[in-house]
Design an enzyme around this catalytic site. Structure first.
Site, PDB file in Angstrom:
ATOM      1  N   SER A   1      32.722  48.267  40.291  1.00 10.50           N
ATOM      2  CA  SER A   1      34.119  48.552  39.949  1.00 10.50           C
ATOM      3  C   SER A   1      34.196  49.129  38.544  1.00 10.50           C
ATOM      4  CB  SER A   1      34.939  47.259  40.023  1.00 10.50           C
ATOM      5  OG  SER A   1      36.203  47.404  39.408  1.00 10.50           O
TER       6      SER A   1
ATOM      7  N   TYR B   1      36.416  38.573  38.077  1.00  6.61           N
ATOM      8  CA  TYR B   1      36.066  39.744  38.889  1.00  6.61           C
ATOM      9  C   TYR B   1      35.250  40.743  38.077  1.00  6.61           C
ATOM     10  CZ  TYR B   1      36.907  43.835  41.903  1.00  6.61           C
ATOM     11  OH  TYR B   1      36.758  44.940  42.722  1.00  6.61           O
TER      12      TYR B   1
END
Length: 306
Positions: free
Chosen positions: A163, A176
């Site tokens: 990401s 995350y």
């Protein structure tokens, strides 16, 4: 160009558009655009997801089969090695080999974030552990299971999903971001490990997309009326394209990484960013790194000489 259902896909990397993907592709998540695309390119697609995603996954499988493709769904759990081992046995019995593994499982949970009204001291460590288990170990476990076939056949492509939050720390998403950053490190480590122990035929790379509006983040980025939340407005304010990425805009890069067109690439982090700057691919050729840039809308692409 290929058409599946109502979706028409044109690879924006024309250098790779003639590279076949007539292989067995394992998707460790229900990524509908990727599943349809790989099937349209002649691949046998296996969708792995938890039981609660069965209806969605089986609908994708049915759609692919109706249009002449080959696909199947297997109930799975990337947090359970025994279940993955059973998946491996079923896949090998059905198809005999595994050529491409897309580790796309992942997600977040509110308790693993730090919203504006809280501080780092309010972070729920158990929630961070759960998010790390899903994202990081949900990438490591499938690799440990399915890469065995690649070692036996001396070839294969592993594509991990990281990401933008791994490369540029973002507010809120503490757990995350940490997990996705670890995937980048794991990707670079695993590439060298596989090459040194099992030869050059197994490639390991990662893709780090910018923001895509999904069911997971929709409530964070949009209001009930569909307008953008303040966080989404901040994101778009840092986005030269002035919009979020579309899932279909990942397909050209996935095609490239899955096919032999990228066989010289090792430890690459393909960073598709409509956020903050032009999309780039950090391409590692041996111990040297090159940065490849191309706009998402381009219909041609050429890598710089390493």
């Amino acid at each position: 160009m290929a058409t599946i259902g109502n979706n028409t896909y044109t690879s924006f990397i024309t250098e790779c558009s003639n590279e076949p993907i007539s292989q067995n592709v394992i998707l460790a998540s229900v990524v509908s655009a990727s599943a349809r695309y790989f099937a349209s390119q002649g691949a046998n697609v296996v969708l792995l997801a938890r039981e609660h995603s069965r209806e969605k996954a089986e609908a994708i499988v049915s759609e692919i089969k109706e249009l002449g493709g080959e696909a199947c769904f297997l109930a799975s759990d990337v947090m359970n090695t025994e279940v993955l081992e059973k998946n491996y046995s079923d896949i090998m019995s059905r198809y005999g080999r595994i050529d491409v593994l897309l580790n796309a499982a992942g997600g977040n949970m509110p308790a693993a974030t730090v919203p504006p009204q809280n501080t780092i001291f309010d972070l729920d460590i158990k929630a961070v552990e759960t998010v790390s288990d899903l994202n990081l170990f949900g990438t490591i476990r499938p690799t440990m299971v399915f890469a065995k076939a690649m070692v036996e056949q001396k070839s294969g492509s592993i594509i991990n999903f990281s990401s933008m939050s791994a490369l540029r720390p973002l507010t809120r998403v503490a757990g995350y971001g940490v997990a996705k950053a670890a995937i980048v490190n794991w990707t670079k480590y695993l590439c060298a490990e596989m090459a040194m122990k099992f030869g050059e035929g197994i490639r390991v790379n990662a893709i780090a997309p910018g923001f895509i509006l999904t069911d997971q983040n929709r409530s964070l980025l949009t209001n009930p009326d569909g307008s953008l939340t303040p966080r989404a407005q901040t994101i778009i304010g840092h986005t030269p394209f002035g919009r979020f990425l579309e899932p279909e805009e990942l397909l050209g890069t996935l095609h490239w990484l899955a096919s032999d067109a990228s066989k010289a690439l090792r430890r690459g982090i393909a960073t598709l960013m409509a956020v903050y700057r032009e999309p780039v691919v950090y391409a590692y050729y041996g111990d040297r790194a090159s940065i490849i840039q191309y706009p998402i809308s381009n219909t041609s692409w050429a890598a710089p000489k390493p």
